[in-house]
Design a protein around this motif. Sequence first.
Motif, PDB file in Angstrom:
ATOM      1  N   UNK A  66      -9.552   5.188  -5.465  1.00  0.00           N
ATOM      2  CA  UNK A  66      -8.792   6.418  -5.216  1.00  0.00           C
ATOM      3  C   UNK A  66      -9.744   7.570  -4.919  1.00  0.00           C
ATOM      4  N   UNK A 126       1.827  -6.331 -10.524  1.00  0.00           N
ATOM      5  CA  UNK A 126       0.742  -5.823  -9.680  1.00  0.00           C
ATOM      6  C   UNK A 126       0.493  -6.769  -8.511  1.00  0.00           C
ATOM      7  N   UNK A 129       3.377  -6.607  -6.125  1.00  0.00           N
ATOM      8  CA  UNK A 129       3.378  -5.369  -5.341  1.00  0.00           C
ATOM      9  C   UNK A 129       2.407  -5.492  -4.172  1.00  0.00           C
ATOM     10  N   UNK A 133       3.312  -5.173   0.217  1.00  0.00           N
ATOM     11  CA  UNK A 133       2.875  -4.095   1.118  1.00  0.00           C
ATOM     12  C   UNK A 133       1.910  -4.660   2.148  1.00  0.00           C
ATOM     13  N   UNK A 136      -3.030  -2.054   4.492  1.00  0.00           N
ATOM     14  CA  UNK A 136      -4.053  -2.133   3.439  1.00  0.00           C
ATOM     15  C   UNK A 136      -4.322  -0.817   2.706  1.00  0.00           C
ATOM     16  N   UNK A 137      -4.292   0.304   3.426  1.00  0.00           N
ATOM     17  CA  UNK A 137      -4.601   1.568   2.754  1.00  0.00           C
ATOM     18  C   UNK A 137      -3.504   1.936   1.760  1.00  0.00           C
ATOM     19  N   UNK A 138      -2.262   1.788   2.211  1.00  0.00           N
ATOM     20  CA  UNK A 138      -1.136   2.078   1.321  1.00  0.00           C
ATOM     21  C   UNK A 138      -1.139   1.115   0.134  1.00  0.00           C
ATOM     22  N   UNK A 141      -3.732   2.212  -2.419  1.00  0.00           N
ATOM     23  CA  UNK A 141      -3.410   3.394  -3.221  1.00  0.00           C
ATOM     24  C   UNK A 141      -2.334   3.085  -4.255  1.00  0.00           C
ATOM     25  N   UNK A 142      -1.283   2.385  -3.822  1.00  0.00           N
ATOM     26  CA  UNK A 142      -0.190   2.123  -4.754  1.00  0.00           C
ATOM     27  C   UNK A 142      -0.623   1.160  -5.855  1.00  0.00           C
ATOM     28  N   UNK A 145      -2.684   2.910  -8.402  1.00  0.00           N
ATOM     29  CA  UNK A 145      -1.859   3.704  -9.315  1.00  0.00           C
ATOM     30  C   UNK A 145      -1.226   2.804 -10.371  1.00  0.00           C
ATOM     31  N   UNK A 146      -0.723   1.651  -9.938  1.00  0.00           N
ATOM     32  CA  UNK A 146      -0.094   0.735 -10.891  1.00  0.00           C
ATOM     33  C   UNK A 146      -1.111   0.238 -11.915  1.00  0.00           C
TER      34      UNK A 146
ATOM     35  N   UNK B 155       6.835   4.855  -5.604  1.00  0.00           N
ATOM     36  CA  UNK B 155       5.934   3.784  -5.165  1.00  0.00           C
ATOM     37  C   UNK B 155       6.635   2.782  -4.276  1.00  0.00           C
ATOM     38  N   UNK B 165      11.709  -4.924  -6.427  1.00  0.00           N
ATOM     39  CA  UNK B 165      10.404  -4.609  -6.999  1.00  0.00           C
ATOM     40  C   UNK B 165      10.511  -3.613  -8.142  1.00  0.00           C
ATOM     41  N   UNK B 218      -0.982  11.377 -10.647  1.00  0.00           N
ATOM     42  CA  UNK B 218      -1.049  10.384  -9.568  1.00  0.00           C
ATOM     43  C   UNK B 218      -0.011  10.632  -8.472  1.00  0.00           C
ATOM     44  N   UNK B 221      -1.263  10.553  -4.928  1.00  0.00           N
ATOM     45  CA  UNK B 221      -1.683   9.201  -4.554  1.00  0.00           C
ATOM     46  C   UNK B 221      -0.487   8.332  -4.205  1.00  0.00           C
ATOM     47  N   UNK B 225       0.507   8.445   1.556  1.00  0.00           N
ATOM     48  CA  UNK B 225      -0.375   7.351   1.955  1.00  0.00           C
ATOM     49  C   UNK B 225       0.051   6.767   3.288  1.00  0.00           C
TER      50      UNK B 225
END
Lengths: 227, 225, 68, 236
Positions: A66, A126, A129, A133, A136-138, A141-142, A145-146, B155, B165, B218, B221, B225
Amino acid sequence: MREKLVYILAIVGAVLLAWNLYGIFTVLPDEAAQGAIYRIIFIHVPAAITAFTGFFIALVLSAMYLKTGDLRYDSAAASVTEVSFVFACVNVATGSIWARIIWGIWWTWDPRLTSMFVCLLIYFGYLMLRKAIDEPTQRGRLSAALSIFGFVDVIIVWKSIQWWRTQHPSPVLSIRTGGGNIDPAMEHMIYRDLLAFLLIAAAIVLVRMRQEMIEREIDSLRRLAHA
Amino acid sequence: MNPLLQALWVARKDLAIEFRTKESLNAAGAFAVVILLLFSFVFDPASPEVATIGGGLLWLCFAFGGALIFNRGFARELPNECLDALLASPVSASSLLAGKAITSFVLLLIVEAVSLFVFGFFYDVRWWLHPLKLFAVCALATWGIAILGAAFGAMTVNLKLRELMLPVLIYPLLLPLLMAAIELTNNLLMNQVTSDSLLWGRVLLVFDIVYTSLAVALAETILVN
Amino acid sequence: MDTRNFLFMFYGFLAAWVIVMIYIITLARRNSRLKRELDDVKRLLDVKETRAEDRTASLPHGRGSVQG
Amino acid sequence: MPPAIRLEAVWKYYGDYPALRNYTLQVAEGDCCALLGRNGAGKTTLLRVLAGLSPFQKGDISLLGWKPRSGEARRNTGFLGHGIGVYEDLSARENLRFFATVAGMKQAHSPISSWLERVDLARVADIPVRQYSRGMRQRLALARTFLASPRILLLDEPFTSLDDRAIAMMGELLRDARAGGATILFSTHQIREAMVIASHVTLIEQGKLRYSGVRTQEMLDDPGHLYREHTELGGF
């Protein structure tokens, strides 16, 4: 270079593990009350420490990602989390086999076990998730955060045997108790096993990171093809 | 403009829309009542043990109903790309997140009030013995659910599998909070406030503080994005 | 060695080994899948590039026509 | 005078794929710059990065001296993306009041009323947007974007799917905004309309800057000229 490192780590880890197993079955004394099954502790505890060390490293790597936006940190965090998840599963599986003999049940809902189960669910989330997605950038980041949200539970698992009176045994390692709860020879073996596990885990993480890299390459080539 | 005020304005806008359409209120309220009804078949609703498991029953209803509420929270911003318009506006990401949390908080409290009356009616449990304490427990626990719901709603808002999810990610994280809320509610329903209650109350408070600060920190973040 | 509960001890060690092995197998499978995907996408790019070259070559002065 | 919008060697990646490559651009205050390029060239990405909706990895961007995504930058920027960015279940007036309040506008009542007049929605201002026609929605979106009198306007394909009336209104609004000192960057692939409005053009291809400069008479006479001269594949 990287491949060599993987082989070195894996071989050293495997040799150490084999040597440890020899020691566990032939050299170490028996435990008075439990019979042979107490030896599961040499898998159960190192696996837990490996997993939690991994989750902590993943937390640091996520924060680094991050901060810097460098996707290599994200790949490393994902790989470490996945491997740690496997070791957490080993921990739960061995623990519950031990419990079947010692407590007579596979599972009990005490704070240690419950929070560990929650821990598995969180990191499973995790991994899910990350699958959900594509960009790759998103994704980085997500999932970072998780990882930060989820680590709160790791602390709860770790501390639960001090905060609550649990059916799960209290801490045994002398760094947490100040010593006296375990035969030094056994404690020594736990650390030797931990070292072997960490080496093997590191080897797998390197393989997994390489896959993450290829995955990113595929993604960027695909974008190029569709551009 | 003050970030808290911005959050309140976001919440006010969302609540205005919600009270106009009643999309999530109706769904969550009906769902909670249906669960209460279904549980009457699981055990004997007339037995005195109801009070001992009432807390668990209620908080399961609230948690499931909550998922319906904060699934809508950010999804409401998707048509017409309102989320982009909001993020590009002077509203900060943390205010937006807090605003969504306030919205879910209010809506969930309404669902809880309805469920409590239905619960008292169907199961003959006198839940009003400690009204202030019960409200405090509900408020603290609901805020924790709402802030995590907002963070994870943000998210998952752009995912194809959003509805799937969100619960998978959020329930494990909510567990400590739900455990505390269930213990406390059980104590209040059984009219026995013990020293344990204080401990669980502290768990609620710590949970709220930790996750609220994480969510606010956060927010950028998660949303940008 | 004390032989009480020896069987379940064995199960415990076996379970650990099996879990790690299953993971390593999935890793290996993923590796081959990724290799295949990489090849696929590279082939896709090749096709695209040849096409682009064809198009440029067939136009006067090596430039495209204006349609806008 | 420092440029209102300044990009210095900006790189933006999706994973390892660079969507913006070393993009450098300056738009002086009061200019109206058309951002041209094919679909997928990076126009939307560039505007989203400027609006603070998407982070960039390398380089430097300043909007009136502020970083994108900073509070000041957002306060002074109006962004209109592909979506109209208004709520279906609120009326036009409520939508404008919400965006005005969160933008920190005090006494927003009279500017809102005058904007509603201006985009010709005053008579239907209290009806939920859900019941509006397409043209009405687009006009409301324009009012939302221009409401807080932003000093920088970022518009993504503002002419696509606008009806004639809204296009005329948009042209008028842009002219007025420029007269008031606003800087405008808009993307489009309708080159002819763009050339009439723009004072400057910048051309993007595969995330790279191909051309940036004043819109010349030559471009106005022959809109395809720019593409032929400055893109690798030519034409479009």
